[in-house]
Design a protein around this motif. Structure first.
Motif, mmCIF file in Angstrom:
data_model
loop_
_atom_site.group_PDB
_atom_site.id
_atom_site.type_symbol
_atom_site.label_atom_id
_atom_site.label_comp_id
_atom_site.label_asym_id
_atom_site.label_seq_id
_atom_site.Cartn_x
_atom_site.Cartn_y
_atom_site.Cartn_z
ATOM 1 N N UNK A 315 -7.960 -2.453 5.161
ATOM 2 C CA UNK A 315 -8.003 -2.856 3.750
ATOM 3 C C UNK A 315 -8.179 -1.642 2.852
ATOM 4 N N UNK A 316 -9.117 -0.797 3.200
ATOM 5 C CA UNK A 316 -9.367 0.415 2.415
ATOM 6 C C UNK A 316 -8.150 1.330 2.422
ATOM 7 N N UNK A 317 -7.514 1.469 3.587
ATOM 8 C CA UNK A 317 -6.349 2.346 3.706
ATOM 9 C C UNK A 317 -5.165 1.822 2.904
ATOM 10 N N UNK A 318 -4.933 0.526 2.954
ATOM 11 C CA UNK A 318 -3.799 -0.050 2.221
ATOM 12 C C UNK A 318 -3.950 0.207 0.726
ATOM 13 N N UNK A 319 -5.139 -0.052 0.191
ATOM 14 C CA UNK A 319 -5.359 0.121 -1.249
ATOM 15 C C UNK A 319 -5.186 1.575 -1.667
ATOM 16 N N UNK A 320 -5.811 2.482 -0.926
ATOM 17 C CA UNK A 320 -5.784 3.896 -1.326
ATOM 18 C C UNK A 320 -4.455 4.575 -1.010
ATOM 19 N N UNK A 321 -3.925 4.348 0.187
ATOM 20 C CA UNK A 321 -2.701 5.043 0.594
ATOM 21 C C UNK A 321 -1.481 4.575 -0.175
ATOM 22 N N UNK A 322 -1.454 3.292 -0.521
ATOM 23 C CA UNK A 322 -0.309 2.755 -1.251
ATOM 24 C C UNK A 322 -0.538 2.758 -2.761
ATOM 25 N N UNK A 323 -1.712 3.263 -3.163
ATOM 26 C CA UNK A 323 -2.044 3.430 -4.585
ATOM 27 C C UNK A 323 -2.022 2.104 -5.338
ATOM 28 N N UNK A 324 -2.560 1.061 -4.683
ATOM 29 C CA UNK A 324 -2.714 -0.245 -5.314
ATOM 30 C C UNK A 324 -3.991 -0.324 -6.139
ATOM 31 N N UNK A 325 -4.776 0.717 -6.124
ATOM 32 C CA UNK A 325 -6.052 0.747 -6.824
ATOM 33 C C UNK A 325 -6.943 1.790 -6.192
ATOM 34 N N UNK A 326 -8.240 1.527 -6.195
ATOM 35 C CA UNK A 326 -9.215 2.455 -5.622
ATOM 36 C C UNK A 326 -10.161 1.667 -4.727
ATOM 37 N N UNK A 327 -10.273 2.104 -3.477
ATOM 38 C CA UNK A 327 -11.235 1.499 -2.549
ATOM 39 C C UNK A 327 -12.316 2.526 -2.252
ATOM 40 N N UNK A 328 -13.552 2.162 -2.529
ATOM 41 C CA UNK A 328 -14.708 3.048 -2.366
ATOM 42 C C UNK A 328 -15.519 2.636 -1.146
#
Length: 379
Positions: A315-328
């Protein structure tokens, strides 16, 4: 058309995220197979119109789970397993596929293994979530006592013809635990169900965030309340949607933010579409890196950028790597506050939104299920 028996603990009319996902999966698979659902119900019955077999639990589940913890039972749903097996052994034949899901329990997997062993069906294990109290990448879900589940897990997985995970993190964990099963283990993301009709988005002067879903320790949505506590209500609006009233850690924030009782699924999606700019999602345990919250796919469906408080994992990788937002990191208030500041810059907000919309069709369940169908047809 080949028969497929879809065995699942949660299903309609249950309104949980897992049950909704399984309904969507059955709908997609029904395009290619003659699907029969086997699930839990208040009494034993067969809904011929919808091809659903229902069987009751049989006993108090809390008592049975206590027996599971100390090793007296392999799974707390043992009476249900027995009832289902007795019925299915009379119905299935060796040409059928038995598709056993798991949302943390072993019961459906045990049923599939018994049918494989005694009839010779094609037996598929589908992990929506890892087996609870098994180790995932060396980590257990909590410190509570529970006998090891690896021996039972290995026993039944070794019988399976195919093992499907819903994230690469769990695939990696299973492959490392059971290297002899590596050739059987594949991953298939489940995606969002029905494509929502996106209308022209209306933006306001406020940046609107929303958390929707369960209120519990594993999600710990109060981390967002803490992170947003010092922001002005004139700049930011924060919504919490769900059964929040009995969740103690959130009560101190009820007068600070907007709280809405749980909404019917379609109504909830409509609310997000018209009232929210950024979707929030959280998982508050390193163990849960092997889980993907279904709300991630819901946000993609709605074209919403995401702010996550998450462990390392898909989940964290999808958001950050695909630039769908920011996962902290789920345990860093400071990281979340920096992300909030970033979202307040409209260029980032629209960049994230455009990335989500560009990839949206790739995350449809009907599209992702084509890979799943190929796996099944090759059995």
């Amino acid at each position: 058309m080949r028969r497929l028996f879809y065995i699942t603990r949660s299903y309609y009319p249950d309104k949980s995220g897992g049950a909704i996902v399984r309904q969507g999966a059955v709908k997609c698979l029904s395009e290619y197979f003659d699907v029969y659902v086997v699930t839990i119900g208040e009494q034993e019955c067969f809904d011929a119109e919808n091809k659903i077999y229902r069987f009751p639990y049989g006993y108090n589940t809390r008592v049975m789970f206590a027996f599971e913890r100390v090793g007296l039972l392999e799974d707390y749903l043992k009476p249900w397993i027995n009832n289902v097996y007795k019925k299915l052994v009379e119905i299935v034949d060796k040409n059928d596929i038995v598709f056993s899901t798991s949302g943390g329990e072993l019961a459906c997997i045990i049923i599939g293994a018994l049918l494989k062993k005694n009839i010779g069906v094609k037996f598929v294990v589908n992990y929506h979530d890892p087996l609870i109290y098994s180790r995932v990448n060396g980590i257990k879900i909590d410190a509570k006592f529970h006998v090891s589940r690896e021996l039972s897990e290995m026993k039944y997985l070794s019988i399976a013809d195919l093992i499907i995970t819903s994230c690469e993190t769990n695939k990696k964990s299973l492959t490392e635990k059971y290297p002899q099963l590596k050739r059987k283990i594949v991953n298939n993301y489940f995606g969002y169900i029905e494509e929502f009709n996106l209308k022209n988005k209306v933006y306001t002067n406020k940046l609107r965030f929303a958390y929707g879903g369960r209120f519990g320790k594993l999600q710990s949505p109060e981390i967002f309340a803490k992170a947003f506590a010092n922001y002005s209500n004139t700049d930011i609006e924060l919504f919490f949607v769900g059964n929040y009233k009995d969740y103690q850690p959130i009560k101190q924030y009820v007068d600070k933010f907007v709280f809405i009782e749980q909404l019917p699924y379609e109504e909830y999606l409509d609310f997000l579409l018209h009232n929210v700019d950024v979707g929030l999602l959280s998982l508050s345990s390193t163990y849960l890196g092997a889980c993907i919250p279904s709300k991630l796919y819901e946000y993609i469906n709605l074209g919403l950028p995401m702010l996550g408080a998450l462990p390392d994992g898909d989940a964290k990788n999808i958001i950050n790597n695909k630039k769908y937002g920011i996962a902290c990191s789920y345990n860093s208030i400071e990281e979340i506050r920096k992300a909030i500041d970033c979202f307040m810059d409209s260029k980032y907000l629209f960049s994230f939104r455009n990335a989500v919309l560009q990839d949206r069709n790739k995350w449809r369940m009907s599209y992702l299920s084509l890979e799943l169908v190929d796996f099944l047809n090759n059995l």
